[in-house]
Write a protein that holds these residues in place. Structure first.
Motif, PDB file in Angstrom:
ATOM      1  N   GLY A  90     -31.937   9.807  15.140  1.00  0.00           N
ATOM      2  CA  GLY A  90     -32.927   9.082  15.130  1.00  0.00           C
ATOM      3  C   GLY A  90     -33.109   7.977  16.390  1.00  0.00           C
ATOM      4  O   GLY A  90     -32.356   8.521  17.316  1.00  0.00           O
ATOM      5  N   VAL A  91     -33.764   6.961  16.310  1.00  0.00           N
ATOM      6  CA  VAL A  91     -34.183   6.456  17.775  1.00  0.00           C
ATOM      7  C   VAL A  91     -32.797   5.646  17.856  1.00  0.00           C
ATOM      8  O   VAL A  91     -32.102   5.708  19.328  1.00  0.00           O
ATOM      9  N   ASP A  92     -31.947   4.886  17.156  1.00  0.00           N
ATOM     10  CA  ASP A  92     -30.878   4.460  17.160  1.00  0.00           C
ATOM     11  C   ASP A  92     -29.685   5.107  17.697  1.00  0.00           C
ATOM     12  O   ASP A  92     -28.756   4.802  18.322  1.00  0.00           O
ATOM     13  N   THR A 108     -40.417  16.093  18.699  1.00  0.00           N
ATOM     14  CA  THR A 108     -40.704  14.754  17.887  1.00  0.00           C
ATOM     15  C   THR A 108     -42.262  15.108  17.243  1.00  0.00           C
ATOM     16  O   THR A 108     -42.777  16.164  17.555  1.00  0.00           O
ATOM     17  N   SER A 109     -42.622  14.332  16.434  1.00  0.00           N
ATOM     18  CA  SER A 109     -43.983  14.129  16.120  1.00  0.00           C
ATOM     19  C   SER A 109     -44.949  13.817  17.193  1.00  0.00           C
ATOM     20  O   SER A 109     -46.171  14.272  16.827  1.00  0.00           O
ATOM     21  N   LYS A 110     -44.484  13.425  18.069  1.00  0.00           N
ATOM     22  CA  LYS A 110     -45.282  13.303  19.511  1.00  0.00           C
ATOM     23  C   LYS A 110     -45.285  14.489  20.284  1.00  0.00           C
ATOM     24  O   LYS A 110     -45.883  14.344  21.507  1.00  0.00           O
ATOM     25  N   GLY A 111     -44.536  15.365  19.957  1.00  0.00           N
ATOM     26  CA  GLY A 111     -44.321  16.803  20.697  1.00  0.00           C
ATOM     27  C   GLY A 111     -43.062  16.753  21.575  1.00  0.00           C
ATOM     28  O   GLY A 111     -41.928  16.014  21.035  1.00  0.00           O
ATOM     29  N   ILE A 112     -42.915  17.502  22.398  1.00  0.00           N
ATOM     30  CA  ILE A 112     -41.681  17.931  23.114  1.00  0.00           C
ATOM     31  C   ILE A 112     -41.352  17.104  24.007  1.00  0.00           C
ATOM     32  O   ILE A 112     -42.249  16.936  25.028  1.00  0.00           O
ATOM     33  N   ASN A 122     -40.223   4.935  20.349  1.00  0.00           N
ATOM     34  CA  ASN A 122     -39.539   4.756  19.311  1.00  0.00           C
ATOM     35  C   ASN A 122     -39.512   5.822  18.328  1.00  0.00           C
ATOM     36  O   ASN A 122     -40.198   5.474  16.929  1.00  0.00           O
ATOM     37  N   VAL A 123     -39.406   6.858  18.420  1.00  0.00           N
ATOM     38  CA  VAL A 123     -39.462   7.917  17.540  1.00  0.00           C
ATOM     39  C   VAL A 123     -37.903   8.936  17.710  1.00  0.00           C
ATOM     40  O   VAL A 123     -37.624   9.032  18.598  1.00  0.00           O
ATOM     41  N   GLY A 124     -37.755   9.469  16.673  1.00  0.00           N
ATOM     42  CA  GLY A 124     -36.772  10.313  16.775  1.00  0.00           C
ATOM     43  C   GLY A 124     -37.073  11.846  16.211  1.00  0.00           C
ATOM     44  O   GLY A 124     -38.185  12.108  16.155  1.00  0.00           O
ATOM     45  N   GLY A 125     -36.115  12.839  16.282  1.00  0.00           N
ATOM     46  CA  GLY A 125     -36.496  14.089  16.161  1.00  0.00           C
ATOM     47  C   GLY A 125     -35.494  15.058  16.025  1.00  0.00           C
ATOM     48  O   GLY A 125     -34.326  14.705  16.073  1.00  0.00           O
TER      49      GLY A 125
END
Length: 132
Positions: A90-92, A108-112, A122-125
């Motif tokens: 996660g982000v934290d 992540t959902s926003k890409g690599i 503010n995304v995890g993956g």
């Protein structure tokens, strides 16, 4: 071949140990994104995507070495998330590689993206690999 990312990292690692200037790996969209990140962060000199007869294509990567010491810009490539055991963050709980000197590549959902970009967005993956 079940883990293509691990194969990609191993080919680059072996080419560095053998002091090769160029390494060629089979292409995929994920490997292309990892290669772009390596180029943007200054770990490799250049890269080229080539089409082959089997439509898969290949990636030619020009490795970066110090002109005097002949030491590679890449010290270590470590695979984190494997097909048998996926590692998510996660982000934290985002990992810090070499206290911020290295990078972690995250899917992540926003890409690599890198770990620092993931914190900004503010995304995890899934943590794919560590590079230092």
């Amino acid at each position: 071949m079940t883990d293509t990312i691990s194969d990609y990292l191993t080919r680059v690692r072996n080419a560095i140990k053998a002091n090769h200037r160029v390494v060629e790996v089979p292409a995929s969209n994920l490997k292309k994104e990892i290669t772009k990140i390596l180029f943007e962060k200054g770990y490799i000199l250049n890269y080229k995507f080539e089409d082959t007869a089997n439509k898969q294509g290949s990636i030619k990567i020009a490795l970066k070495y110090h002109p005097l010491t002949k030491k590679s810009a890449i010290n270590s490539l470590d695979r984190v998330s494997k097909p048998g055991l996926r590692k998510y963050s996660g982000v934290d709980t985002m990992p810090r590689v070499l206290n911020g000197l290295g990078i972690a590549i995250i899917s992540t959902s926003k890409g690599i993206i890198t770990d620092k970009e993931a914190k900004k967005l503010n995304v995890g993956g899934e943590v794919l690999c560590y590079i230092s």
